[in-house]
Design a protein around this motif. Structure first.
Motif, PDB file in Angstrom:
ATOM      1  N   GLU A   1      33.858  -3.797  26.467  1.00 54.94           N
ATOM      2  CA  GLU A   1      34.729  -3.358  25.583  1.00 54.94           C
ATOM      3  C   GLU A   1      34.944  -4.232  24.450  1.00 54.94           C
ATOM      4  O   GLU A   1      35.208  -3.875  23.225  1.00 54.94           O
ATOM      5  CB  GLU A   1      36.143  -3.430  26.575  1.00 54.94           C
ATOM      6  N   HIS A   2      34.787  -5.626  24.590  1.00 55.12           N
ATOM      7  CA  HIS A   2      35.014  -6.559  23.658  1.00 55.12           C
ATOM      8  C   HIS A   2      33.885  -6.581  22.710  1.00 55.12           C
ATOM      9  O   HIS A   2      33.977  -6.510  21.627  1.00 55.12           O
ATOM     10  CB  HIS A   2      35.185  -8.172  24.155  1.00 55.12           C
ATOM     11  N   LEU A   3      32.462  -6.359  23.285  1.00 56.32           N
ATOM     12  CA  LEU A   3      31.284  -6.296  22.613  1.00 56.32           C
ATOM     13  C   LEU A   3      31.233  -5.230  21.536  1.00 56.32           C
ATOM     14  O   LEU A   3      30.589  -5.207  20.508  1.00 56.32           O
ATOM     15  CB  LEU A   3      30.298  -6.483  23.472  1.00 56.32           C
ATOM     16  N   LEU A   4      31.855  -3.949  21.889  1.00 58.69           N
ATOM     17  CA  LEU A   4      31.670  -2.880  20.977  1.00 58.69           C
ATOM     18  C   LEU A   4      32.260  -3.118  19.649  1.00 58.69           C
ATOM     19  O   LEU A   4      31.924  -2.312  18.670  1.00 58.69           O
ATOM     20  CB  LEU A   4      32.331  -1.559  21.755  1.00 58.69           C
ATOM     21  N   PHE A   5      33.123  -3.975  19.680  1.00 58.31           N
ATOM     22  CA  PHE A   5      33.717  -4.450  18.249  1.00 58.31           C
ATOM     23  C   PHE A   5      32.916  -5.527  17.626  1.00 58.31           C
ATOM     24  O   PHE A   5      33.363  -5.875  16.347  1.00 58.31           O
ATOM     25  CB  PHE A   5      35.202  -4.957  18.455  1.00 58.31           C
ATOM     26  N   LYS A   6      31.817  -5.896  18.171  1.00 58.13           N
ATOM     27  CA  LYS A   6      30.976  -7.034  17.617  1.00 58.13           C
ATOM     28  C   LYS A   6      29.948  -6.428  16.804  1.00 58.13           C
ATOM     29  O   LYS A   6      29.241  -7.226  16.411  1.00 58.13           O
ATOM     30  CB  LYS A   6      30.575  -8.046  18.600  1.00 58.13           C
ATOM     31  N   GLY A   7      29.975  -5.025  16.489  1.00 53.74           N
ATOM     32  CA  GLY A   7      28.726  -4.725  15.773  1.00 53.74           C
ATOM     33  C   GLY A   7      27.823  -3.602  16.188  1.00 53.74           C
ATOM     34  O   GLY A   7      27.691  -3.540  17.381  1.00 53.74           O
ATOM     35  N   THR A   8      27.293  -2.783  15.285  1.00 53.33           N
ATOM     36  CA  THR A   8      26.202  -1.716  15.618  1.00 53.33           C
ATOM     37  C   THR A   8      25.355  -2.002  14.567  1.00 53.33           C
ATOM     38  O   THR A   8      25.024  -2.827  13.914  1.00 53.33           O
ATOM     39  CB  THR A   8      26.943  -0.365  15.458  1.00 53.33           C
TER      40      THR A   8
ATOM     41  N   ALA B   1      25.410  -2.911  19.410  1.00 55.42           N
ATOM     42  CA  ALA B   1      24.212  -3.919  19.237  1.00 55.42           C
ATOM     43  C   ALA B   1      23.845  -4.615  20.563  1.00 55.42           C
ATOM     44  O   ALA B   1      23.110  -4.887  21.092  1.00 55.42           O
ATOM     45  CB  ALA B   1      24.510  -4.830  18.111  1.00 55.42           C
ATOM     46  N   LEU B   2      25.265  -5.160  21.052  1.00 58.93           N
ATOM     47  CA  LEU B   2      24.931  -5.865  22.435  1.00 58.93           C
ATOM     48  C   LEU B   2      24.088  -7.181  22.261  1.00 58.93           C
ATOM     49  O   LEU B   2      23.015  -7.109  23.010  1.00 58.93           O
ATOM     50  CB  LEU B   2      24.829  -5.057  23.467  1.00 58.93           C
ATOM     51  N   GLU B   3      24.275  -7.798  21.294  1.00 56.75           N
ATOM     52  CA  GLU B   3      23.302  -8.867  21.009  1.00 56.75           C
ATOM     53  C   GLU B   3      23.780 -10.211  21.933  1.00 56.75           C
ATOM     54  O   GLU B   3      24.733 -10.472  22.112  1.00 56.75           O
ATOM     55  CB  GLU B   3      23.397  -9.429  19.552  1.00 56.75           C
TER      56      GLU B   3
ATOM     57  N   ILE C   1      33.656  -3.285  11.011  1.00 49.91           N
ATOM     58  CA  ILE C   1      34.571  -2.365  11.826  1.00 49.91           C
ATOM     59  C   ILE C   1      36.106  -2.984  11.634  1.00 49.91           C
ATOM     60  O   ILE C   1      36.683  -2.014  11.474  1.00 49.91           O
ATOM     61  CB  ILE C   1      34.042  -2.753  13.208  1.00 49.91           C
ATOM     62  N   ALA C   2      36.142  -4.126  11.537  1.00 50.51           N
ATOM     63  CA  ALA C   2      37.682  -4.676  11.477  1.00 50.51           C
ATOM     64  C   ALA C   2      38.097  -4.328  10.104  1.00 50.51           C
ATOM     65  O   ALA C   2      39.223  -3.780   9.738  1.00 50.51           O
ATOM     66  CB  ALA C   2      37.580  -6.230  11.634  1.00 50.51           C
ATOM     67  N   THR C   3      37.485  -4.463   9.030  1.00 51.45           N
ATOM     68  CA  THR C   3      37.730  -4.102   7.659  1.00 51.45           C
ATOM     69  C   THR C   3      38.059  -2.756   7.329  1.00 51.45           C
ATOM     70  O   THR C   3      38.783  -2.205   6.820  1.00 51.45           O
ATOM     71  CB  THR C   3      36.728  -4.333   6.495  1.00 51.45           C
ATOM     72  N   ALA C   4      37.078  -1.652   8.067  1.00 46.22           N
ATOM     73  CA  ALA C   4      37.217  -0.255   8.031  1.00 46.22           C
ATOM     74  C   ALA C   4      38.795   0.385   8.229  1.00 46.22           C
ATOM     75  O   ALA C   4      39.204   1.180   7.303  1.00 46.22           O
ATOM     76  CB  ALA C   4      36.394   0.368   8.908  1.00 46.22           C
ATOM     77  N   PHE C   5      39.289  -0.012   9.447  1.00 47.77           N
ATOM     78  CA  PHE C   5      40.662   0.307   9.582  1.00 47.77           C
ATOM     79  C   PHE C   5      41.665  -0.351   8.811  1.00 47.77           C
ATOM     80  O   PHE C   5      42.844   0.239   8.201  1.00 47.77           O
ATOM     81  CB  PHE C   5      40.900   0.199  11.107  1.00 47.77           C
TER      82      PHE C   5
END
Length: 449
Positions: A70-77, A131-133, A85-89
């Protein structure tokens, strides 16, 4: 009349009028389910994407992966950085977040209706193309460990987690903490997270709900396009994946509240935080409406028995209430109070006595009227919030398998009889299995949490 929503429903589109709104459910190619409620009285949309997989559904080798993911989905694609992602909203004055629970994971946003395509694009990008880097995992691991440390500093969090673990079963998938433990979070590797993602983030698992100023058909087309652009193959005729069957939780013999031996978690606090309770009803149990009424009367507000008899009449606690949690095959009921350590036993005795008294003598018609007003009023106020209505659609699909109009939901609560509440209270009063005390340890040997 309610809309039935079986997971293997071959009907692709269902429509229901809810007052002045239109509720629709469509099964898209690939088995993706879209549920919307169109409300032209607002100029915003709340949208959520649900994966019916929570902490209890993890493979042993993937323990902790749901919350980490859940956390990592906000860390990039592949298309967006974490900042993107943060800026878009933020740039459109919207909001977004996510929740990991025991039986689902939920990503959501709220934006102006004109910005719905943007919100849909960002959320779909996260769901399909995370991305799940490894570097992101290492960084976010530290953030999650800080989150767990913050919870460890809160005696109410500590007590509740220990309480649920004991009631639902120590070492079981349902009983373990949703957020994982420092050991599980510290030990998980990126391969486990990627495997969990590949197994569960699939079209047949995805449920999308949206409420507000929207067009269902346009949203369905946009959703299909975004998911396809993210690399998902949406095969026509595919159906949603049924939830795995789970055996009901075995009954645990219960006793009266006063007879429980507490598990004491020693903390340097001014108050003792007490949780006591035991197993209760599943999310689909027929008595769940009676449970709602019981909880409202027992400890659901300032007029409740616990608040009046423990706080107002005796001044023994500032915070005191009752609660319940329900899952697909199990449930929990509990009583909570925070008081000075010298008053703990008296408070425990009084809380247990209130539930026992409800089981013996029942409840009054005045209490039934107040409970009905409290529950229906809360429901009505929630309907003014598009986020609450969006969550209600998700619960309808994932938990109950049917959409129930508000009028019918109210009627079901109104149909609960005083005897139904008394009978359930009698059953619960003899079902206490667990007591957890968090605070100064002056009486018992402390058990490390």
């Amino acid at each position: 009349m309610p809309i039935e929503l079986p997971l293997d429903d071959a009907r692709s589109d269902l429509v229901l009028s809810e007052g002045g709104s239109l509720v629709r459910r469509t099964v898209l190619p690939g088995g993706v389910r879209l549920l919307t409620e169109t409300d032209r009285s607002v100029r915003s949309v709340s949208i959520g994407m649900w994966i019916p997989v929570g902490s209890r559904d993890e493979r042993p080798e993937h323990a902790g992966a749901t919350h980490v993911l859940e956390h990592l989905l906000f860390k990039g694609t592949a298309r967006r950085s974490a900042l993107d992602i943060a800026t878009a909203f933020d740039e459109v004055g919207g909001e977004s977040n996510a929740v990991t629970a025991k039986e689902h994971t939920f990503y959501y946003g709220r934006v102006r209706s004109a910005d719905l395509p943007l919100a849909l694009d960002v959320l779909a990008d996260m769901i399909t193309s995370a991305a799940l880097e490894p570097a992101a995992l290492e960084l976010e691991r530290e953030v999650i460990l800080e989150e767990l440390a913050m919870a460890e500093d809160d005696p109410t969090d500590v007590g509740y987690e220990a309480f649920c673990e004991q009631v639902l079963g120590e070492g079981t998938a349902l009983g373990r903490p949703v957020g994982g433990t420092p050991a599980s979070v510290g030990g998980i590797d990126v391969d486990a997270v990627r495997a969990h993602y590949a197994e569960h983030y699939r079209p047949e698992n995805l449920v999308v709900t949206a409420v507000g100023d929207l067009d269902h058909d346009l949203l369905a087309a946009q959703l299909s396009a975004r998911l396809t652009a993210g690399g998902w193959t949406l095969e026509p005729g595919a159906l949603p994946r049924p939830r795995p069957a789970t055996a009901p939780q075995a009954a645990v013999p219960g006793i009266g509240a006063a007879a429980l031996t507490p598990r004491v978690l020693a903390r340097d606090t001014e108050q003792t935080h007490v949780y006591l309770g035991g197993p209760a009803l599943s999310a689909t149990a027929p008595e769940r409406h009676a449970m709602s009424v019981l909880m409202a009367i027992l400890g659901g507000g300032m007029s409740s028995r616990l608040f009046q008899h423990v706080r107002e009449e005796r001044g023994l606690a500032y915070s005191v209430y009752s609660f319940s949690s329900a899952y697909r095959d199990a449930g929990v009921f509990g009583l909570y109070a925070a008081c000075r350590p010298t008053r703990t036993e008296q408070v425990v005795e009084l809380m247990g006595a209130e539930l026992a008294d409800m089981g013996r003598r029942g409840v009054t018609e005045a209490e039934m009227r107040r409970a009905l007003g409290q529950i229906t009023g809360s429901l009505a106020l929630g309907l003014e919030d598009t986020s609450s209505r969006m969550g209600r659609l998700g619960t309808s699909e994932l938990v109950h398998g049917r959409y129930t109009e508000v009028d019918e939901a109210v009627a079901r609560i109104a149909a609960v009889r005083a005897e139904d509440v008394r009978s359930l209270a009698e059953r619960l009063a003899g079902s206490f299995t667990t007591r957890v005390d968090v605070g100064p340890d002056g009486r018992h040997v402390a058990i490390a949490s």
